[in-house]
Design an enzyme around this catalytic site. Structure first.
Site, PDB file in Angstrom:
ATOM      1  N   ASP A  18       7.178 -31.856 -20.760  1.00  0.00           N
ATOM      2  CA  ASP A  18       7.861 -32.879 -19.960  1.00  0.00           C
ATOM      3  C   ASP A  18       7.924 -34.158 -20.777  1.00  0.00           C
ATOM      4  OD1 ASP A  18       7.785 -31.028 -17.769  1.00  0.00           O
ATOM      5  OD2 ASP A  18       5.714 -31.624 -17.421  1.00  0.00           O
TER       6      ASP A  18
ATOM      7  N   ASP B  72       8.713 -28.465  -4.834  1.00  0.00           N
ATOM      8  CA  ASP B  72       7.662 -29.392  -5.259  1.00  0.00           C
ATOM      9  C   ASP B  72       6.892 -29.823  -4.020  1.00  0.00           C
ATOM     10  OD1 ASP B  72       8.763 -29.155  -7.752  1.00  0.00           O
ATOM     11  OD2 ASP B  72       9.429 -31.235  -7.907  1.00  0.00           O
TER      12      ASP B  72
END
Length: 244
Positions: free
Chosen positions: A130, A8
């Site tokens: 998500d 990330d």
């Protein structure tokens, strides 16, 4: 089932967030392309790469790092974070990104999703679902979409999506273990190739996801923090899954 290491990117650093909170981050590397090289040496074949700045609509900050990661290894790369128009899709395609992850666009821009499927094919498009408390979060997990994740999955089925990443945000970055019940429900309802993400803390968690007992098996599992903190040995885990 395949094991997929994660990078990330936030301000060109490899970080992990706690439950998706940008103000609760841990920096693990200022040279994220070296992480990709290490993952490849240890047997990974696919990298999960997220532009966290892009997810917040902060465009272009991680461009150099993404390019270096692409050039540094032969890993296949699935990339998400801020892919919300045709130009961004076409740019990432031009630099050799293998799979494109759409999250916010999957909720707000069905026309872009349809374009991506038609231009690049179902194998190269991945939808990130998500959720927190059953509701889909978008825009870097900072905006409540008001859409139940099972309703979004139904829409993705109708749209012709094949590949799904499901993240329980409440588990992400916590090392508390995955939400096995959610994955069982999804795999019992749908025929997606599902990738699990969030809360993976050990080889035991990985093996539990690989043996859920559903008619449709789990396709893959993403792990980040557990790798960086030495709780999972990547090569050992890949061997345990029978991957090569």
């Amino acid at each position: 089932m395949i094991l997929i290491p994660a990078i990330d990117l936030l301000d060109n650093c490899a970080v992990r967030l706690f439950k998706g909170k940008y103000d609760e981050k841990t920096i693990y590397s200022t040279e994220p392309w070296k992480l990709a090289e290490g993952f490849e040496r240890n047997g990974a074949t696919l990298l999960h790469l997220v532009d966290l700045n892009g997810a917040r609509n902060q465009i272009g900050i991680n461009t150099e790092s993404i390019s270096k990661i692409r050039k540094s290894s032969n890993l296949k790369i699935q990339l998400g974070g801020g892919i919300r128009d045709k130009e961004k899709l076409e740019y990432y395609n031009s630099i050799g990104i293998d799979r494109f992850i759409l999250g916010t666009a999957a909720v707000n821009n069905p026309e872009l999703l349809d374009f991506a499927l038609k231009k690049y094919g179902e194998d190269r498009i991945v939808v990130a679902v998500d959720a927190r408390d059953g509701i889909v979060k978008i825009a870097g997990w900072e905006v409540d979409s008001g859409v139940k994740y099972l309703d979004l999955l139904e829409k993705m089925k109708q749209a012709g999506i094949r590949n799904i990443i499901f993240t329980d945000i409440a588990q992400d970055g916590t090392l508390a273990g995955p939400n096995l019940n959610a994955y069982k429900e999804i795999l019992s309802r749908y025929n997606f190739q599902v990738i699990a993400s969030g809360g993976i803390s050990s080889l035991k968690d990985i093996m539990a996801l690989s043996t859920l007992g559903t008619s449709v098996p789990m396709y893959g599992v993403i792990t980040g923090k557990a790798l960086y903190e030495g709780k999972i040995d990547l090569a050992e885990a890949i061997t345990s899954l029978g991957s090569d």
